[in-house]
Structures are given as structure tokens and as C-alpha cells.
Design an enzyme around this catalytic site. Structure first.
Site, PDB file in Angstrom:
ATOM      1  N   LEU A  52       0.882  -1.168   0.000  1.00 22.22           N
ATOM      2  CA  LEU A  52       0.000   0.000   0.000  1.00 22.22           C
ATOM      3  C   LEU A  52       0.916   1.213   0.000  1.00 22.22           C
ATOM      4  O   LEU A  52       2.030   1.163   0.553  1.00 22.22           O
ATOM      5  CB  LEU A  52      -0.876   0.023   1.256  1.00 22.22           C
ATOM      6  CG  LEU A  52      -1.964  -1.047   1.381  1.00 22.22           C
ATOM      7  CD1 LEU A  52      -2.750  -0.846   2.673  1.00 22.22           C
ATOM      8  CD2 LEU A  52      -2.904  -1.027   0.182  1.00 22.22           C
ATOM      9  N   ASP A  53       0.439   2.317  -0.587  1.00 22.34           N
ATOM     10  CA  ASP A  53       1.233   3.547  -0.578  1.00 22.34           C
ATOM     11  C   ASP A  53       1.422   4.028   0.859  1.00 22.34           C
ATOM     12  O   ASP A  53       0.638   3.698   1.752  1.00 22.34           O
ATOM     13  CB  ASP A  53       0.514   4.645  -1.372  1.00 22.34           C
ATOM     14  CG  ASP A  53       0.352   4.284  -2.839  1.00 22.34           C
ATOM     15  OD1 ASP A  53       1.122   3.439  -3.329  1.00 22.34           O
ATOM     16  OD2 ASP A  53      -0.555   4.860  -3.487  1.00 22.34           O
ATOM     17  N   LYS A  54       2.419   4.887   1.018  1.00 21.73           N
ATOM     18  CA  LYS A  54       2.715   5.429   2.354  1.00 21.73           C
ATOM     19  C   LYS A  54       1.490   6.132   2.963  1.00 21.73           C
ATOM     20  O   LYS A  54       1.237   6.069   4.163  1.00 21.73           O
ATOM     21  CB  LYS A  54       3.890   6.413   2.212  1.00 21.73           C
ATOM     22  CG  LYS A  54       4.458   6.883   3.510  1.00 21.73           C
ATOM     23  CD  LYS A  54       5.694   7.721   3.230  1.00 21.73           C
ATOM     24  CE  LYS A  54       6.010   8.599   4.414  1.00 21.73           C
ATOM     25  NZ  LYS A  54       7.011   9.603   4.112  1.00 21.73           N
TER      26      LYS A  54
END
Ligand code: URA
Length: 235
Positions: free
Chosen positions: A102-104
Site C-alpha cells: 500500500l502507498d505510504k
């Protein structure tokens, strides 16, 4: 397997020399008999105890994490904290990694495991394991995206996505739920950019048939059993 190796493979906080010390202190038993040497052989059927408490054998470990923003899904990163730092001591083991990214700035369900075969299957592009996201948008949800996504939207760079299902949030005109069947880089954000909207908040709420436990607070982990993992793969 030698008992010192067995125990340290199951309990990350105990090194093999810690186990040797416990053995010297006569605190370790195998099938009820006090162990006297670290090269005592055991297997997954042996009842190994430390101070009378069983060291349960788990070949692999599966952890559901409710990822908060600000963490990256990798095993190592120079400055940014990684999701592995959120795993509590009692669940830590060598070889843990996040199965998928997942993105930051994305929240929600990340599976952390040491089971490479499972991760491979879950992420395999031929399996199309569905991932469900709760999405909040900068502009009002436009139902026209339903048909565009169902046909397979083309995102920037000319990549065509597989058909995806989207439905509006009945309580919030800026929010929706999206199910995708692949995992292209920044896919959800790029899909909404392709229909002239912008994702302002993203949370993964389900992988395959396994829903993120609603009782799990942001940053919390929960060990899940193999039967739950099977739900991810739709078995
Ligand atoms: N799609 C995105 O754009 N970001 C994520 O973190 C996951 C899916």
C-alpha cells in the site's frame, strides 16, 4: 530439529544462546521430560514447554495489520518507518515481509507473513485476488465511472485495467467502494485520475474474502489462522 533451534525459530525474542541458558536452568521440557542438552532432537509433534508454558509450533505466521499512514510496505527503508515496525515483539520472526504494497499515505489491510508460497499465490497476476478499497474523492462521486471501470479503464501511460466494480457510499456523496482484481502501481489513484477525479483518502478494507477486522485500531496487528488465509484465496 535441535531444540535450541526449534525454540528460537518460534520465539523471536529468544536467541539460541538464550535457550541454552534456559536449558541449563532446567526450565525447558520436551514431552514432560526436563531437557539437559541443546542438541536434543524435537519435531512439530513434541510438546515443548518453557517454565511449563507450551511453545506452540507454527510453520508460518500470518498477521493482519491495519496500516496507518506514514509507513511503507517494505522490509527496510532508509528513513521512513516500515510496517514491520508495527509487529509486536511476540509475533516477530525472521523472514517476515508484507505480502503486497500500500502507498505510504494509504491505510488499511496489509498481510504480513513469512510464507513466501502464499504471498506468491496471493499476488500472482493470474489469480486476480480481489482487493476492496474505501475511497474518498476530491469531487463528488460520478456514477459514470461505474461503466468506465466495468469496461476496464485506461490509465495514464496507456495501461488498461481489468474490469473493476465501484459503488457509491450511500452516506457520503464524495465516497465509494472499489474492487480491483490486480495491483498496478498507484492503481486506485490513477483510475480516478482517468475519470477526472482525485483520491484524497484511501483504505484497503478487504483482500479476497477476508475483511479487515473492524475492531483493529490503526497500527494494530492480529495473528490470523490458516483458515482465514484460505479466505484470501477464495477457498
Ligand atoms: N492503489 C493506490 O493508488 N494506492 C494504494 O496504496 C493501493 C492501491
Amino acid at each position: 530439529m535441535r531444540i535450541d533451534k526449534y525454540i528460537s525459530s518460534q520465539k523471536n525474542e529468544l536467541s539460541r544462546s538464550d535457550v541454552k541458558r534456559l536449558i541449563k536452568q532446567k526450565r525447558v521440557t520436551a514431552d514432560g521430560i526436563t531437557v539437559t542438552t541443546a542438541d536434543t532432537k524435537v519435531d512439530e509433534n513434541t510438546n515443548v514447554c518453557i517454565d511449563g508454558e507450551q511453545v506452540a509450533f507454527r510453520k508460518n505466521i500470518y498477521i493482519m495489520l491495519n496500516k496507518p499512514q506514514g509507513y511503507v510496505c517494505s522490509t527496510r527503508d532508509g528513513k521512513t518507518p516500515t510496517v514491520l515496525e508495527l509487529v509486536p515483539e511476540e509475533l516477530r520472526r525472521r523472514g517476515l515481509f508484507p505480502a503486497g504494497r500500500l502507498d505510504k499515505d494509504t491505510e488499511g489491510f496489509v498481510l504480513i507473513t513469512d510464507d513466501g508460497a502464499l504471498a506468491h499465490e496471493m499476488l500472482s497476476p493470474v489469480k486476480h485476488v480481489p482487493k476492496t478499497y474505501y475511497v474518498r474523492l476530491a469531487s463528488k462521486y460520478d456514477p459514470n465511472c461505474e461503466i468506465v471501470f466495468a469496461r476496464g479503464v485506461t490509465i495514464d501511460g496507456g495501461e488498461k485495467c481489468r474490469p473493476a466494480e465501484v459503488r457509491p457510499d450511500p452516506d457520503d456523496p464524495f465516497a465509494c467502494t472499489l474492487v480491483i482484481h490486480e495491483g498496478k502501481f498507484h492503481q486506485v489513484k490513477r483510475m480516478f485520475e482517468a475519470v477526472e477525479n482525485k483520491v484524497v483518502y484511501l483504505r484497503r478494507v478487504q483482500i479476497g474474502g477476508l475483511v479487515l477486522d473492524p475492531k483493529l485500531a490503526l497500527g494494530e496487528c492480529l495473528e490470523i489462522m490458516h483458515k482465514d488465509v484460505e479466505k484470501i484465496l477464495g477457498r
